[in-house]
Design an enzyme around this catalytic site. Structure first.
Site, PDB file in Angstrom:
ATOM      1  CG  LEU A   1       1.819  -9.946  -1.629  1.00  6.60           C
ATOM      2  CD1 LEU A   1       0.605 -10.497  -0.904  1.00  6.60           C
ATOM      3  CD2 LEU A   1       2.236 -10.880  -2.744  1.00  6.60           C
ATOM      4  N   GLY A   2       2.302  -5.402  -2.702  1.00  5.19           N
ATOM      5  CA  GLY A   2       1.803  -4.122  -3.201  1.00  5.19           C
ATOM      6  C   GLY A   2       1.672  -3.132  -2.064  1.00  5.19           C
TER       7      GLY A   2
ATOM      8  CE  LYS B   1      -5.193  -3.166   4.087  1.00  2.00           C
ATOM      9  NZ  LYS B   1      -6.666  -3.228   4.064  1.00  2.00           N
TER      10      LYS B   1
ATOM     11  CG  ASP C   1     -11.676   2.562  -1.185  1.00  2.00           C
ATOM     12  OD1 ASP C   1     -11.800   3.215  -2.239  1.00  2.00           O
ATOM     13  OD2 ASP C   1     -10.573   2.313  -0.674  1.00  2.00           O
TER      14      ASP C   1
ATOM     15  N   GLY D   1      -1.013   0.947   3.736  1.00  2.00           N
ATOM     16  CA  GLY D   1       0.410   0.684   3.837  1.00  2.00           C
ATOM     17  C   GLY D   1       0.775  -0.514   2.993  1.00  2.00           C
ATOM     18  N   PRO D   2       2.003  -1.019   3.094  1.00  2.94           N
ATOM     19  CG  PRO D   2       4.147  -1.552   3.826  1.00  2.94           C
ATOM     20  CD  PRO D   2       3.090  -0.504   3.962  1.00  2.94           C
ATOM     21  CB  VAL D   3      -0.153  -5.998   1.229  1.00  5.16           C
ATOM     22  CG1 VAL D   3      -0.714  -7.374   1.561  1.00  5.16           C
ATOM     23  CG2 VAL D   3      -1.190  -4.924   1.512  1.00  5.16           C
TER      24      VAL D   3
ATOM     25  N   GLY E   1      -1.161  -0.133  -0.495  1.00  2.10           N
ATOM     26  CA  GLY E   1      -2.457   0.519  -0.522  1.00  2.10           C
ATOM     27  C   GLY E   1      -2.438   1.749   0.349  1.00  2.10           C
ATOM     28  N   GLY E   2      -3.610   2.362   0.513  1.00  2.00           N
ATOM     29  CA  GLY E   2      -3.690   3.536   1.369  1.00  2.00           C
ATOM     30  C   GLY E   2      -3.332   3.217   2.803  1.00  2.00           C
TER      31      GLY E   2
END
Length: 829
Positions: free
Chosen positions: A519-520, A541, A638, A525-527, A522-523
């Protein structure tokens, strides 16, 4: 006085004219038809009758539509005969029927009333019911509620109205085709009242029987759901339900979609916001007869189907392959069967109790006694050879089954108790199994205690020699708990109960973390998107080894978010710590994150102003819960578009609590020597001095608000001459009295311009340089809702110039929480 007398006739004529206009708003007559471009609106303006085209087609239909931005179609007249031109018309024919004509004046649909009268008219009522009325005496000749399509609204009847009249919902064939589909919803007249969904003529889902208050096969129907349905019966054979839920602020209705799922929806009159409150199919176990006769389905188990105790699969090979429809068969004969086959008495049968279950279908209901007690039920069943199971429910009484038990599901709460008749040998087996299980548990606990003691001794002996060795995952977990950043008192920050998922389960759900399910990133790691064996969709996540965030952030999120429950916070379902992996499992958000819509040239148009308002207010309510309303006081640290997830209705949910911090009850501000967050969203006092508080979250919220209103990223340049950030550009336009230029062109609507400018004003108040000047979240929400009418003028914001190229571009490209700066905090004298 004379002038007033001259005006009276004019006033009378005006009143007559207004009366005619009012009638024309909700009524069709032979002289006042409704053409394709016209609309009929009910007196309350909650419903409208209009021509419409479903998605992906130009065919025209006449339908009743919720008169709110959600625009849900609740009834279709000519569902099987679309109009292929734009010259259609709904009118009253010469024989008094309501008819739909196409451009060639051919009749495509008619109310088809045999005893119609010439002097009739059609009126759209406040309930959403279109009625054909005899104007001479007011008698209703026909009504749309008698021929519903796929939607059940308040006061509509569903069930058996008369011997030859059964009212059911029927699904659309597809989202773009309202013709009669494969699924129908109604009441089976041959059984005690319960709702069914049929796929053609086969049961697809059922609600369980009605006990006078709730349907006992729907565990969510607790006291909060009571009185939403009323059962009406009379000696003439009528037996139907009406939906009686009343709320002046919202409309609650039920829709049967083209996939056979019944959804309970709520639409709010004030802002047009709609949400799905409940669906009939939440897992595979809700599909009728998933596990076959004498099989029980549990969505929390793998595999989901098991045979009832005393039964075994009819076809073991098929069962092991996951084909459970063949069901199970009895292992040992019952007493009556033994007497016939072996001509011997044998020991009497008994009952095994299944608690919290959805009782079987009543296809083979033998008898129903309302006055008996639960013990009477058991005695009567035991004395009747044809009785193989019984159940008792307050409001229904005794229920018996004489043949196959089908469509049994195990619930975790609010289920009924089912007593299944089994041979005496199975009762003994159960007692023996209890003893075996108890012994196994005791021995297992003793073994674990001894193992833990030996392991501790071994670790103590080798600790001095391995101080520099990398901690195993379990020890790292424990160490992180001791050094928890959530509290100054580690013993108060214990891990609450949270479901643990195995690595294998998540690997199967995500197809071994295949790129197609990513899905994407982030800081953290991958999701990945995943689908559990139960059919539930999840987001996984996965902490990457190269992540700037580590076990502290992982534990922080696990310990913190597991304590939070709010509609605008993403829900954590569980975690996985196995094979050196650290993974968090969340509810799946089908529309991903806010930035995927806000900064996309096409999708941004789906975010019309009312939708953006709801997103802003939803984020604000979630933030208010974190700061003030939860039992913990939490600073997110954040807040940004990529950390705002959107559900199927585009409702916002705040996510990513890896950087969040917990405050004590009287604590308002804290310092850190490790600044973490995302460039462009960090308050100046936090970025420069490591000070964070509620007001630093308010700053991030202000940046987010300006981005939502403008559709622009804060980290991009927005002024060619001065190279300004979004905040600087907004400040420049504000001082030049040209703030309207900031607004996203997708929101070009002069009717809401003043409201949008108020939101810009509030956004600028949130990003003021001094934290003391910023409002708290509670005041922000009051300002947005105009509860605080007069807004103070904003002062100079922080970061009015564009961020440095490296910072801006880094954040813009990834959107990750990558900033991690060590600071030496200097205390003033």
């Amino acid at each position: 006085m004379r002038g007033l007398k001259n005006l009276l006739p004019l006033l009378f004529l005006f009143a007559c004219f207004c009366s005619e206009v009012f009638i024309a708003l909700d009524t069709i007559t032979i002289n006042e038809p409704m053409r394709d471009s016209a609309t009929i609106v009910s007196a309350s303006q909650n419903f409208k009758l209009a021509f419409f085209s479903p998605v992906n087609t130009s065919d025209r239909y006449v339908g009743i539509i919720l008169n709110i931005p959600a625009q849900s179609v609740v009834w279709v007249a000519n569902r099987d005969d679309p109009i292929t031109d734009s010259a259609g018309m709904l009118t009253i024919s010469e024989d008094g029927n309501a008819v739909i004509l196409n451009g060639q004046k051919n009749v495509l649909w008619s109310s088809n009333v045999a005893n119609s009268v010439a002097n009739s008219s059609a009126q759209l009522l406040d309930t959403g019911n279109l009625v054909l009325r005899d104007n001479s005496n007011g008698r209703i000749l026909w009504e749309s509620f008698q021929t519903p399509t796929d939607t059940l609204v308040r006061t509509m009847k569903i069930g058996v109205i008369s011997k030859n009249n059964m009212i059911r919902l029927t699904s659309w064939r597809s989202p773009s085709d309202p013709s009669v589909g494969n699924f129908s919803f109604g009441v089976d007249p041959l059984q005690i009242p319960e709702f069914f969904i049929w796929n053609h003529s086969k049961p697809y889902w059922r609600s369980g029987p009605w006990n006078g208050n709730v349907f006992i096969g729907i565990p969510e129907m607790s006291s909060a759901y009571q009185n939403r349905f009323d059962l009406v019966t009379d000696p003439n054979g009528s037996e139907y339900f009406t939906h009686s839920f009343i709320n002046d602020l919202a409309l609650l209705y039920y829709v049967l979609n083209s996939s056979g799922v019944l959804a309970e929806k709520v639409s709010y009159y004030r802002d047009g916001h709609s949400k799905v409150a409940w669906t009939s199919l939440k897992s595979e176990c809700d599909v009728y007869g998933k596990c076959g006769p004498f099989g029980s389905c549990n969505p929390q188990h793998s595999p989901i189907c098991i045979c009832l105790q005393g039964f075994e699969p009819k076809n073991k090979e098929e069962w092991d392959k996951g084909n459970w429809t063949g069901g199970c068969s009895r292992k040992a004969l019952l007493q009556c069967d033994r007497n016939i086959s072996a001509r011997q008495e044998g020991k009497p049968d008994g009952f095994l109790k299944l608690a919290n279950i959805k009782i079987p279908d009543f296809a083979h209901l033998m008898e129903l006694l309302r006055s008996a007690t639960e013990q009477d039920c058991g005695n009567q069943c035991l004395n009747n050879c044809s009785c193989i199971a019984y159940a008792y429910s307050t409001g229904i009484g005794c229920m018996y089954w004489s043949s196959s038990l089908i469509d049994i599901q195990q619930f975790s709460f609010n289920g009924a108790d089912l007593h299944i008749r089994v041979a005496h040998t199975e009762l003994g087996f159960r007692k023996n199994m209890k003893a075996v299980i108890a012994s196994t548990v005791v021995l297992g606990l003793l073994f674990l205690a001894m193992s833990a003691f030996c392991l501790r001794k071994w670790l103590t002996r080798h600790r001095g020699n391995k101080q520099n060795a990398e901690l195993p995952l379990f020890e790292e977990w424990e160490a992180s708990k001791k050094e928890s950043i959530l509290s100054d008192k580690p013993e108060q920050s214990k891990l609450e109960e949270l479901p643990l998922y195995s690595y294998e389960t998540l690997a199967i759900a995500t197809d071994t973390f295949h790129l197609k399910n990513k899905l994407g990133t982030g800081g953290f790691g991958p999701v990945f998107k995943g689908i559990l064996l139960s059919g539930q969709k999840i987001a996984v996540k996965r902490l990457s080894n190269s992540s700037n965030q580590g076990i502290k952030e992982f534990m922080n999120e696990v310990e913190l978010i597991s304590k939070l429950q709010h509609r605008n916070l993403v829900r954590l379902l569980g975690c996985c710590v196995e094979r050196e992996e650290k993974m968090l499992i969340y509810e799946y958000m089908p529309n991903k994150s806010l930035d995927a819509y806000l900064f996309d040239l096409q999708k941004r148009y789906l975010l019309y102003w009312n939708r953006r308002k709801l997103i802003i207010e939803g984020i604000g309510r979630g933030l208010l819960y974190l700061h003030r309303d939860s039992r913990l006081k939490i600073i997110h640290r954040d807040l940004k578009p990529s950390n705002i997830l959107l559900d199927e209705e585009l409702n916002p949910k705040i996510s990513d609590f890896g950087l969040a911090r917990l405050f004590g009850g009287n604590q308002d501000q804290a310092n850190t020597n490790r600044v973490v967050g995302t460039y462009g969203y960090m308050a100046p006092e936090y970025a420069m001095k490591g000070k964070f508080s509620e007001k630093s979250d308010v700053y991030s919220f202000g940046v987010l608000l300006l981005e939502i209103v403008s559709g622009k990223k804060n980290t991009s340049s927005h002024d060619d001459e001065n190279d300004l950030s979004l905040i600087g550009y907004a400040w420049k336009l504000w001082n030049e009295n040209e703030a309207a230029k900031l607004v996203d062109p997708a929101l070009s609507d002069p009717r809401v311009e003043m409201e949008i400018l108020r939101y810009v004003h509030v956004g600028l108040l949130c990003v003021q340089e001094s934290a003391n000047d910023r409002p708290n979240v509670s005041n922000v929400l009051s300002m947005l809702n105009s509860e605080i009418a007069e807004l103070p003028p904003p002062k100079l914001p922080a970061y009015t110039a564009r961020l440095g190229s490296s910072e801006g571009e880094g954040s813009q490209q990834s959107g990750h929480s990558v900033n991690d700066v060590s600071l030496t905090i200097i205390q003033g004298r």
